[in-house]
Enzyme design. Sequence first.
Site, PDB file in Angstrom:
ATOM      1  N   GLU A  13      73.311  12.516 -55.779  1.00  0.00           N
ATOM      2  CA  GLU A  13      74.478  12.344 -56.643  1.00  0.00           C
ATOM      3  C   GLU A  13      74.447  11.007 -57.394  1.00  0.00           C
ATOM      4  OE1 GLU A  13      79.004  12.223 -55.322  1.00  0.00           O
ATOM      5  OE2 GLU A  13      77.899  13.941 -54.540  1.00  0.00           O
ATOM      6  N   ASP A  14      73.969   9.955 -56.742  1.00  0.00           N
ATOM      7  CA  ASP A  14      74.132   8.601 -57.278  1.00  0.00           C
ATOM      8  C   ASP A  14      72.840   7.888 -57.681  1.00  0.00           C
ATOM      9  OD1 ASP A  14      76.839   8.906 -56.798  1.00  0.00           O
ATOM     10  OD2 ASP A  14      76.809   7.811 -54.909  1.00  0.00           O
TER      11      ASP A  14
ATOM     12  N   HIS B  14      73.117  11.391 -47.927  1.00  0.00           N
ATOM     13  CA  HIS B  14      74.117  12.283 -48.512  1.00  0.00           C
ATOM     14  C   HIS B  14      74.514  11.952 -49.949  1.00  0.00           C
ATOM     15  CE1 HIS B  14      77.154   9.276 -47.207  1.00  0.00           C
ATOM     16  NE2 HIS B  14      77.933   9.837 -48.120  1.00  0.00           N
ATOM     17  N   ASP B  15      74.330  10.731 -50.404  1.00  0.00           N
ATOM     18  CA  ASP B  15      74.707  10.365 -51.775  1.00  0.00           C
ATOM     19  C   ASP B  15      73.519  10.104 -52.700  1.00  0.00           C
ATOM     20  OD1 ASP B  15      77.492  10.585 -51.669  1.00  0.00           O
ATOM     21  OD2 ASP B  15      77.759   8.530 -50.942  1.00  0.00           O
TER      22      ASP B  15
ATOM     23  N   ASP C 205      81.986  11.414 -43.868  1.00  0.00           N
ATOM     24  CA  ASP C 205      82.032  10.771 -45.178  1.00  0.00           C
ATOM     25  C   ASP C 205      83.486  10.523 -45.597  1.00  0.00           C
ATOM     26  OD1 ASP C 205      81.153   9.891 -47.770  1.00  0.00           O
ATOM     27  OD2 ASP C 205      81.379  11.929 -48.545  1.00  0.00           O
TER      28      ASP C 205
ATOM     29  N   HIS D  17      77.678   2.221 -46.768  1.00  0.00           N
ATOM     30  CA  HIS D  17      78.427   3.478 -46.626  1.00  0.00           C
ATOM     31  C   HIS D  17      77.599   4.570 -45.925  1.00  0.00           C
ATOM     32  CE1 HIS D  17      80.919   6.939 -47.348  1.00  0.00           C
ATOM     33  NE2 HIS D  17      80.019   7.447 -48.184  1.00  0.00           N
TER      34      HIS D  17
END
Length: 190
Positions: free
Chosen positions: A63-64, A59-60, A123, A33
């Site tokens: 968050e993840d 970008h993630d 995204d 992704h």
Amino acid sequence: MYEIDHNIHARMYATRMHEGQFRKYSNLPYITHPIAVANIVRINIPNFDYNMIAAAYLHDVVEDTSSSIDDIMCTFGDDIAMLVACLTKVSKKSDGNRPARVSIDQQHLANAPTRAQLIKLADIDHNVNLELIDNDLDFARPYILEKIDFLHAMNDEVMATDFYKSVFEKLTELELVTIAKIRERRRKND
């Protein structure tokens, strides 16, 4: 050359941080992704810069994964950390139900600079697709409508791009496909 090395480092960092994670519907390694988002930025944003590509890879991660904005800042610098911070959800479960949290995150995006909003657009472009509709029809329509609301939160400079217009058109078409599939399912169940 520094920018390219920086992007390779960002991709390697994201790969390491997302190791063992998989995409919800395809079960592909999650890193596919961020790589796709970085490629969408390269292809669709004529004035992209290399920090945008690095931020797309990253970008993630906050968050993840266990990575923090401070980790990103120490490793990649202030500009990339700022972009990643703008792309990271700020809402928490304690902020209320999903619509309340989405509203908080949309406001966060509305205050983000154009470069961050363009990465978010990439995204959204990658996340909203027929695979979502085919695998989770009940979630697809509200999710698509949330993403359309995210598009409405973007600034005029982003909205003026051909890329924005194509993503908006894609989401509108996918919403119609979702509605048609929901109606078809209801007819079969009646």
